[in-house]
Motif scaffolding. Structure first.
Motif, PDB file in Angstrom:
ATOM      1  N   TRP A  27       0.828  -1.206   0.000  1.00 50.94           N
ATOM      2  CA  TRP A  27       0.000   0.000   0.000  1.00 50.94           C
ATOM      3  C   TRP A  27       0.864   1.258   0.000  1.00 50.94           C
ATOM      4  O   TRP A  27       0.653   2.165  -0.802  1.00 50.94           O
ATOM      5  CB  TRP A  27      -0.936   0.007   1.214  1.00 50.94           C
ATOM      6  N   TYR A  28       1.817   1.341   0.889  1.00 52.82           N
ATOM      7  CA  TYR A  28       2.660   2.530   1.021  1.00 52.82           C
ATOM      8  C   TYR A  28       3.500   2.740  -0.236  1.00 52.82           C
ATOM      9  O   TYR A  28       3.628   3.864  -0.730  1.00 52.82           O
ATOM     10  CB  TYR A  28       3.571   2.384   2.243  1.00 52.82           C
ATOM     11  N   PHE A  30       2.978   1.802  -3.412  1.00 54.54           N
ATOM     12  CA  PHE A  30       2.214   2.291  -4.553  1.00 54.54           C
ATOM     13  C   PHE A  30       1.587   3.657  -4.277  1.00 54.54           C
ATOM     14  O   PHE A  30       1.603   4.537  -5.133  1.00 54.54           O
ATOM     15  CB  PHE A  30       1.125   1.297  -4.963  1.00 54.54           C
ATOM     16  N   ALA A  31       1.032   3.840  -3.095  1.00 51.34           N
ATOM     17  CA  ALA A  31       0.339   5.101  -2.792  1.00 51.34           C
ATOM     18  C   ALA A  31       1.299   6.274  -2.797  1.00 51.34           C
ATOM     19  O   ALA A  31       1.014   7.325  -3.379  1.00 51.34           O
ATOM     20  CB  ALA A  31      -0.380   5.009  -1.449  1.00 51.34           C
ATOM     21  N   TRP A  51      -1.974   5.178  -8.740  1.00 50.83           N
ATOM     22  CA  TRP A  51      -1.543   4.925  -7.360  1.00 50.83           C
ATOM     23  C   TRP A  51      -2.681   4.350  -6.535  1.00 50.83           C
ATOM     24  O   TRP A  51      -2.460   3.455  -5.727  1.00 50.83           O
ATOM     25  CB  TRP A  51      -0.997   6.200  -6.696  1.00 50.83           C
ATOM     26  N   TYR A  54      -3.534   0.569  -7.868  1.00 49.90           N
ATOM     27  CA  TYR A  54      -2.567  -0.449  -7.471  1.00 49.90           C
ATOM     28  C   TYR A  54      -2.471  -0.607  -5.952  1.00 49.90           C
ATOM     29  O   TYR A  54      -2.292  -1.719  -5.451  1.00 49.90           O
ATOM     30  CB  TYR A  54      -1.199  -0.151  -8.053  1.00 49.90           C
ATOM     31  N   SER A  55      -2.589   0.478  -5.195  1.00 51.12           N
ATOM     32  CA  SER A  55      -2.442   0.361  -3.744  1.00 51.12           C
ATOM     33  C   SER A  55      -3.712  -0.135  -3.071  1.00 51.12           C
ATOM     34  O   SER A  55      -3.641  -0.925  -2.134  1.00 51.12           O
ATOM     35  CB  SER A  55      -2.008   1.687  -3.132  1.00 51.12           C
ATOM     36  N   CYS A  56      -4.861   0.310  -3.529  1.00 50.01           N
ATOM     37  CA  CYS A  56      -6.111  -0.033  -2.836  1.00 50.01           C
ATOM     38  C   CYS A  56      -6.897  -1.166  -3.485  1.00 50.01           C
ATOM     39  O   CYS A  56      -7.416  -2.029  -2.776  1.00 50.01           O
ATOM     40  CB  CYS A  56      -6.995   1.215  -2.736  1.00 50.01           C
ATOM     41  N   GLY A  59      -3.964  -4.147  -4.766  1.00 49.36           N
ATOM     42  CA  GLY A  59      -3.300  -4.599  -3.546  1.00 49.36           C
ATOM     43  C   GLY A  59      -4.223  -5.404  -2.656  1.00 49.36           C
ATOM     44  O   GLY A  59      -3.808  -6.406  -2.058  1.00 49.36           O
TER      45      GLY A  59
END
Length: 87
Positions: A27-28, A30-31, A51, A54-56, A59
């Motif tokens: 998460w961190y 990508f975000a 971002w 991919y992160s939320c 992921g």
């Protein structure tokens, strides 16, 4: 003699902590990796900023699959009943 269930529970707890650390790193990464630029230059995936996607979204799907695999491979069912001392 210590109950073997405690050893199993400790191992499963460490696996759970490792999964949380992996989730946070994904998460961190990508975000803040993809999302730290100028918002006018963001790329979009399915209408979401890359971002965020991919992160939320990706992921979360990845973590659900990873957790399911971890449970099937590393976790085992143990009885919660008190074991009687064998004499």
């Amino acid at each position: 003699m210590q109950d073997k269930r405690f050893k199993i529970a400790n191992r499963e707890a460490f696996i759970g902590v490792a999964l949380v650390i992996i989730n946070f790193a994904i998460w961190y990464g990508f975000a803040y990796g993809l999302g730290s630029g100028n918002p006018s230059e963001y790329e979009f995936v399915f209408g979401f900023p890359a971002w965020f996607f991919y992160s939320c979204i990706a992921g979360t799907i990845f973590m659900i699959i990873l957790i399911w695999i971890s449970i099937k491979i590393f976790f085992k069912e143990i009885p919660f009943d008190e074991e009687e001392d064998k004499q």
